[in-house]
Enzyme design. Structure first.
Site, short mmCIF file in Angstrom:
data_model
loop_
_atom_site.label_atom_id
_atom_site.label_comp_id
_atom_site.label_asym_id
_atom_site.label_seq_id
_atom_site.Cartn_x
_atom_site.Cartn_y
_atom_site.Cartn_z
CD GLN A 1 29.12 12.24 -3.46
OE1 GLN A 1 28.53 11.37 -2.94
NE2 GLN A 1 29.20 12.20 -4.87
CB SER A 2 25.19 16.31 1.64
OG SER A 2 24.34 16.32 2.94
CG ASN A 3 27.08 10.56 4.45
OD1 ASN A 3 27.14 9.63 3.30
ND2 ASN A 3 28.21 11.10 4.94
CB ALA B 1 21.56 16.12 0.73
#
Length: 339
Positions: free
Chosen positions: A82-84, A86
């Site tokens: 859930q990388s912001n 990325a």
């Protein structure tokens, strides 16, 4: 009033405009009154645009500016599922016409069925990124992905969080932006608080303020709330390394006297694991100010600020700026935490 030194240092560097800048600086009057402490201001870096915004947009302006200057056609970066970072990288690449590959690892134990497909992951796919899922810490898999991409592309590799000396320049520029806004609003900031994870935001703020020291900017403390590292010393070392790299690049001496402040008390049981205090802080601020925080990054920084006010860490006449680093697109995969 604001020194031209930092502007001069940044003027000729490759940069591609991606964000809605400057982001707003707002006073949280109702929250300040409720807590009975200092004046709380918020730097709205959740409003940078680019697939619902966040702090990584500032870093990507310099990182992708460099990529374009090198003639790269493909970008790869890394993060948790859930990388912001990325998500914002995928959006930036879509905007610039670059191929984007995201190497995502499962770093958070979650019982929500949407965790691996909703939230930021959905937005990654909508922006056209190619997703590669690997086990956390699998260096062999990452090496193989990079080798395969280099066979057919002119590849630009962005570290996790966009956090290196180039990415940190986005927050050096933000330090200047903050001081210009404070001057326009007629107040002097005493502390800047933010969620700290991959080190680039904090390093950039520290270095930028140091370059503005002749106008007293280095008297403003920068407090990073550790939301990621098991060992907070690892975060401190990462910040220090980026400062050293910036000093080498620009022949400055920020790292020699940097006051790197990291608070580890609000991380909870681990990265991405929600705390009751964070949920309470998110609910309180939404009900008083209509602002939405996420429970992984910005919400933990908010909870830390609220608790630090309660224990008297700030003078009543202080002006404390909370940098809202974004993250709300992941809220729907943490919905059970708010039930």
């Amino acid at each position: 009033m604001i020194s031209n030194l930092l502007k001069t240092q940044l003027a000729d560097l490759p940069r591609t405009l991606l964000g809605h800048l400057p982001t707003p600086m707002e006073k949280l009057s109702r929250l300040s009154h409720e807590l009975g402490g200092p004046n709380i201001w918020i730097k709205r870096d959740d409003c940078t645009g680019l697939a619902l915004g966040g702090n990584k947009t500032r870093k990507l302006e310099y990182l992708l500016g460099e990529a374009l200057s090198q003639g790269c056609d493909t970008v790869v970066t890394f993060g948790a599922i859930q990388s912001n970072h990325a998500r914002q990288t995928a959006a930036a690449c879509a905007k610039l016409g670059l191929a984007c590959h995201l190497v995502l690892s499962d770093q958070v134990a979650s019982d929500d069925s949407r965790y691996k497909s909703g939230g930021n992951v959905l937005l990654d796919r909508l922006c056209g990124a190619t997703l590669h899922f690997v086990e956390a810490g699998d260096r062999v898999a990452i090496r193989d992905i990079l080798a395969q991409l280099r066979e057919s592309a002119n590849l630009y590799v962005i570290p996790g969080g966009g956090s290196n000396a180039t990415g940190a320049l986005g927050y050096a520029r933000c330090a200047l932006e903050i001081l210009e806004q404070c001057a326009a609003l007629n107040f002097t900031p005493t502390s800047i608080v933010h969620a700290s994870s991959s080190a680039g935001t904090q390093a950039g703020l520290l270095w930028g303020l140091d370059q503005l020291s002749e106008i007293g900017a280095n008297t403003c403390a920068v407090l990073g709330i550790n939301v990621y590292h098991d060992d907070p010393e690892a975060l401190t070392k990462s910040i220090g390394k980026i400062l050293e790299d910036l000093d080498t690049r620009f022949e400055t001496r920020c790292a020699d006297n940097a006051n790197i402040q990291v608070n580890h008390a609000y991380r909870g049981s681990g990265y991405g694991q929600i705390t009751e205090e964070t949920i309470a802080a998110i609910r309180l601020t939404a009900s008083l100010e209509g602002l939405i925080f996420d429970p992984v990054y910005s919400g933990k920084a908010l909870a830390a600020l609220i608790d630090q006010i309660s224990v008297g860490a700030f003078a009543d006449d202080a002006n404390v700026i909370l940098v809202h680093t974004g993250g709300s697109p992941a809220l729907n995969v943490y919905q059970h935490s708010f039930d």
